[in-house]
Design a protein around this motif. Structure first.
Motif, PDB file in Angstrom:
ATOM      1  N   THR A 138      29.503 143.169  97.357  1.00 18.06           N
ATOM      2  CA  THR A 138      28.519 144.500  97.451  1.00 18.06           C
ATOM      3  C   THR A 138      29.023 145.257  96.347  1.00 18.06           C
ATOM      4  O   THR A 138      28.233 146.021  95.689  1.00 18.06           O
ATOM      5  CB  THR A 138      28.345 145.061  98.807  1.00 18.06           C
ATOM      6  OG1 THR A 138      27.841 144.027  99.623  1.00 18.06           O
ATOM      7  CG2 THR A 138      27.226 145.895  98.727  1.00 18.06           C
ATOM      8  N   ALA A 139      30.383 145.627  96.529  1.00 21.63           N
ATOM      9  CA  ALA A 139      31.027 146.748  95.322  1.00 21.63           C
ATOM     10  C   ALA A 139      30.963 146.318  94.145  1.00 21.63           C
ATOM     11  O   ALA A 139      30.398 147.164  93.472  1.00 21.63           O
ATOM     12  CB  ALA A 139      32.256 147.163  96.039  1.00 21.63           C
ATOM     13  N   VAL A 140      31.248 144.903  93.964  1.00 23.07           N
ATOM     14  CA  VAL A 140      31.187 144.340  92.527  1.00 23.07           C
ATOM     15  C   VAL A 140      29.736 144.580  92.010  1.00 23.07           C
ATOM     16  O   VAL A 140      29.413 144.940  90.831  1.00 23.07           O
ATOM     17  CB  VAL A 140      31.693 142.856  92.492  1.00 23.07           C
ATOM     18  CG1 VAL A 140      31.700 142.337  91.089  1.00 23.07           C
ATOM     19  CG2 VAL A 140      33.316 142.917  92.834  1.00 23.07           C
ATOM     20  N   TYR A 141      28.809 143.880  92.857  1.00 24.45           N
ATOM     21  CA  TYR A 141      27.336 144.155  92.428  1.00 24.45           C
ATOM     22  C   TYR A 141      26.987 145.852  92.094  1.00 24.45           C
ATOM     23  O   TYR A 141      26.352 145.772  90.995  1.00 24.45           O
ATOM     24  CB  TYR A 141      26.486 143.735  93.515  1.00 24.45           C
ATOM     25  CG  TYR A 141      25.037 144.216  93.096  1.00 24.45           C
ATOM     26  CD1 TYR A 141      24.253 143.278  92.343  1.00 24.45           C
ATOM     27  CD2 TYR A 141      24.453 145.108  93.806  1.00 24.45           C
ATOM     28  CE1 TYR A 141      22.945 143.495  92.144  1.00 24.45           C
ATOM     29  CE2 TYR A 141      23.199 145.412  93.743  1.00 24.45           C
ATOM     30  CZ  TYR A 141      22.365 144.826  92.851  1.00 24.45           C
ATOM     31  OH  TYR A 141      20.810 144.933  92.538  1.00 24.45           O
ATOM     32  N   LEU A 142      27.388 146.580  92.642  1.00 22.57           N
ATOM     33  CA  LEU A 142      27.056 148.036  92.686  1.00 22.57           C
ATOM     34  C   LEU A 142      27.664 148.457  91.299  1.00 22.57           C
ATOM     35  O   LEU A 142      27.098 149.019  90.488  1.00 22.57           O
ATOM     36  CB  LEU A 142      27.443 148.781  93.711  1.00 22.57           C
ATOM     37  CG  LEU A 142      27.565 150.339  93.727  1.00 22.57           C
ATOM     38  CD1 LEU A 142      26.131 150.760  93.614  1.00 22.57           C
ATOM     39  CD2 LEU A 142      28.154 150.978  94.854  1.00 22.57           C
ATOM     40  N   THR A 143      28.901 148.241  91.011  1.00 22.43           N
ATOM     41  CA  THR A 143      29.521 148.449  89.939  1.00 22.43           C
ATOM     42  C   THR A 143      28.905 147.961  88.481  1.00 22.43           C
ATOM     43  O   THR A 143      28.814 148.607  87.797  1.00 22.43           O
ATOM     44  CB  THR A 143      31.026 148.263  89.958  1.00 22.43           C
ATOM     45  OG1 THR A 143      31.837 148.893  91.021  1.00 22.43           O
ATOM     46  CG2 THR A 143      31.995 148.639  88.724  1.00 22.43           C
ATOM     47  N   GLY A 144      28.787 146.693  88.836  1.00 22.41           N
ATOM     48  CA  GLY A 144      28.004 145.894  87.663  1.00 22.41           C
ATOM     49  C   GLY A 144      26.611 146.515  87.324  1.00 22.41           C
ATOM     50  O   GLY A 144      26.254 146.777  86.034  1.00 22.41           O
TER      51      GLY A 144
END
Length: 156
Positions: A138-144
Motif C-alpha cells: 500500500t505504501a509503495v503504491y501510494l508513493t508511486g
C-alpha cells in the motif's frame, strides 16, 4: 520552484548573470533590486466561500491509513478501516479513479483487523509478515501514484 524573467516584457525580473536567468525560490534570495521599480501590482484575487473549502484528495485516505498503521500500529489501523468506514473510503477512491488504491486500502484494513485467536483468547497464529507485506504494498503504491501525479502536473 524556479522563476525567471519574462522574455520581451518591459517590466520583469532582473536577475544576475551568474543565476542564468533563473531563481530557485527554495535557494536564492530575491531582493528589491531584482524587481522592476514602479511596476504596477494588481490587487489580489477575491476569495469566495467556495474557495476556502479544503480539497479532499482520495489519496489522502490511503496516506492517513498508511501513516496510522506506522504511528498507531495494527489495532489503530483496523479502526478507521472498519467495515462501515472502509466501504465509504473504498467508494471514494473508486470514484476518484484509484481502483488499485481502493483494493489496497480494503486489503490493509482487512489484514489489520484480522487477529485470529484460539479458544483462550491468545493470538492463534502470527501473520505479522502478511500485515507488513500488505502495508508495504500500500505504501509503495501510494508513493508511486503521488509521484506520477506530480510528474503529470509538471509536464502539462
Amino acid at each position: 520552484m524556479a522563476v525567471g524573467p519574462v522574455p520581451g516584457a518591459a517590466t520583469t525580473l532582473r536577475l544576475p548573470q551568474e543565476w542564468l536567468e533563473r531563481a530557485d525560490l527554495g535557494y536564492d534570495l530575491l531582493a528589491d533590486a531584482h524587481f522592476p521599480a514602479g511596476a504596477h501590482c494588481p490587487p489580489p484575487p477575491r476569495v469566495t466561500a467556495a474557495d476556502t473549502r479544503p480539497v479532499d484528495s482520495p489519496l489522502r485516505r490511503i496516506r492517513d491509513l498508511v501513516e496510522l498503521a506506522v504511528t498507531g500500529g495494527r489495532r489503530a489501523a483496523a479502526e478507521p478501516a472498519g467495515d462501515g468506514d472502509r466501504a465509504g473510503h473504498v467508494a471514494a477512491l473508486r470514484r476518484g479513479g484509484f481502483a488499485t488504491g481502493a483494493d489496497l486500502f480494503a486489503a490493509l484494513g482487512a489484514v489489520a483487523a484480522r487477529r485470529p485467536r484460539d479458544a483462550f483468547g491468545r493470538p492463534a497464529r502470527d501473520d505479522q509478515d502478511q500485515y507488513a507485506a500488505q502495508w508495504l504494498a500500500t505504501a509503495v503504491y501510494l508513493t508511486g501514484t503521488e509521484a506520477a501525479l506530480a510528474r503529470g502536473l509538471w509536464h502539462r
